[in-house]
Write an enzyme that holds these catalytic residues in place. Structure first.
Site, short mmCIF file in Angstrom:
data_model
loop_
_atom_site.label_atom_id
_atom_site.label_comp_id
_atom_site.label_asym_id
_atom_site.label_seq_id
_atom_site.Cartn_x
_atom_site.Cartn_y
_atom_site.Cartn_z
N LYS A 237 -71.15 -44.16 32.72
CA LYS A 237 -71.19 -44.46 31.25
C LYS A 237 -72.19 -46.23 31.35
O LYS A 237 -72.91 -46.37 30.80
CB LYS A 237 -69.48 -45.25 30.76
N ASP A 256 -67.40 -43.60 25.49
CA ASP A 256 -66.40 -43.96 26.33
C ASP A 256 -64.98 -43.47 25.53
O ASP A 256 -65.50 -42.74 24.71
CB ASP A 256 -66.26 -45.76 26.53
N PHE A 305 -71.59 -45.72 15.93
CA PHE A 305 -70.68 -46.65 16.73
C PHE A 305 -69.89 -47.85 15.52
O PHE A 305 -68.31 -48.57 15.69
CB PHE A 305 -71.25 -46.85 18.08
#
Length: 330
Positions: A237, A256, A305
């Site tokens: 990540k 994530d 996001f």
């Protein structure tokens, strides 16, 4: 000190979502003044948004004497700093055109972009980006910002002081690579991240620093990602964050827990209800968005996001941006 103007339509750059979306940790918003203060390129900036242009002030910079010394003439402040801003916000990238393309491919994006227009993928300096995201592991936004500022204060150069605040540049790799750095950072509250920072800095220095970073940009995305994961404490990540935010691999997609939830709820229903993001799931989620959005998948997904986090965010108070702590190492 007067404001400089940079022609940039509000629809092409939204400061709030761009600077407060978990990409960089050195920007603060002053609601009363309606302006952002931040540091990049060894320069302290104030930014203010208007409908047709971006206003900016340079409060202090370590670049001025460097440029003057090299050119041996009075240099064009506006030209130099305007160029830095254009590069930082990738203003050569016609974002509206891509928003149109992404909206045609994805109804969720089409809905999200109505409010989250102008979300830019910052072109950050790799050194700052890498060590900031080592600090981000299992952490929340206010503590990440605090750690980044400690790195700058203890190992960077002083840029200037204004209104009682002293601003520092992000330290060079050499300053973070000496063995004593680990114990010093532990005393400053970095915990296990102290080892990751010092060891990674030493590795980068051994691999020729800037030359190594330049090589990562020239590699294909997945090759660069694997190379980054050779560093102490860098997992998939964090490697994807670095690829996306500072190495121009805009197809990189950091996955994530929060990104997993977006994918499972809206795109990959067979992944719902899983307790952990496995390596196989991580790859499947990234590949799905790359097939959907193409070479700029990481940028497009950043808009989703931000849109998903907005209901939790209080833009003017970083302490209250609790969902951002989900951007942690998986």
């Amino acid at each position: 000190m007067s404001w400089n103007k940079l022609l940039c339509n509000l629809r092409e750059l939204q400061l709030s979502g761009t600077l407060n979306g978990g990409q960089s940790f050195r920007w603060e918003y002053n609601k009363e003044m309606d302006e952002w203060t931040g540091v990049f390129s060894k320069t302290v900036w104030k930014l203010r948004q208007r409908e047709e242009f971006l206003q900016y002030k340079v409060i202090g910079s370590l670049l001025q004497s460097i440029v003057q010394k090299k050119n041996d003439v009075e240099f064009d402040n506006n030209g130099v700093f305007e160029g830095l801003l254009k590069k930082y916000f990738r203003l050569d990238f016609n974002l509206s055109d891509y928003y149109t393309k992404w909206s045609e491919k994805d109804d969720l994006f089409k809905a999200a972009c109505k409010q989250f227009y102008g979300i830019r993928m910052l072109a950050q300096e790799p050194v700052e980006n890498l060590f900031s995201f080592i600090c981000s592991q299992n952490n929340h936004i206010s503590r990440i910002s605090s750690m980044v500022e400690k790195l700058c204060k203890h190992y960077g150069e002083e840029i200037c002081e204004q209104d009682g605040v002293t601003y520092y540049s992000f330290p060079d790799v050499e300053k973070l690579s000496t063995p004593k750095v680990e114990s010093e950072l532990r005393q400053l509250g970095f915990g296990y991240r102290a080892k990751f920072i010092q060891k990674s800095a030493a590795q980068i220095l051994e691999w020729e620093g800037e030359k190594w970073f330049a090589g990562l940009q020239d590699m294909k995305y997945k090759e660069a990602r694997l190379e980054l994961m050779k560093l102490c404490g860098i997992g998939p990540k964090v490697a994807d964050c670095i690829c996306l935010m500072s190495l121009n691999h805009l197809e990189a997609l950091p996955v994530d827990t929060h990104v997993y939830q977006i994918a499972a709820q809206n795109y990959l229903p067979h992944l719902r209800g899983k307790k952990n993001v496995t390596e196989k799931m991580y790859s499947e989620i990234g590949d799905h968005f790359r097939s959907l959005y193409g070479d700029y998948a990481g940028w497009a997904h950043t808009v989703l996001f931000c849109a998903d986090l907005k209901k939790f965010q209080q833009t003017t108070d970083s302490e209250d941006i609790k969902p951002k702590k989900r951007r942690k190492k998986t």
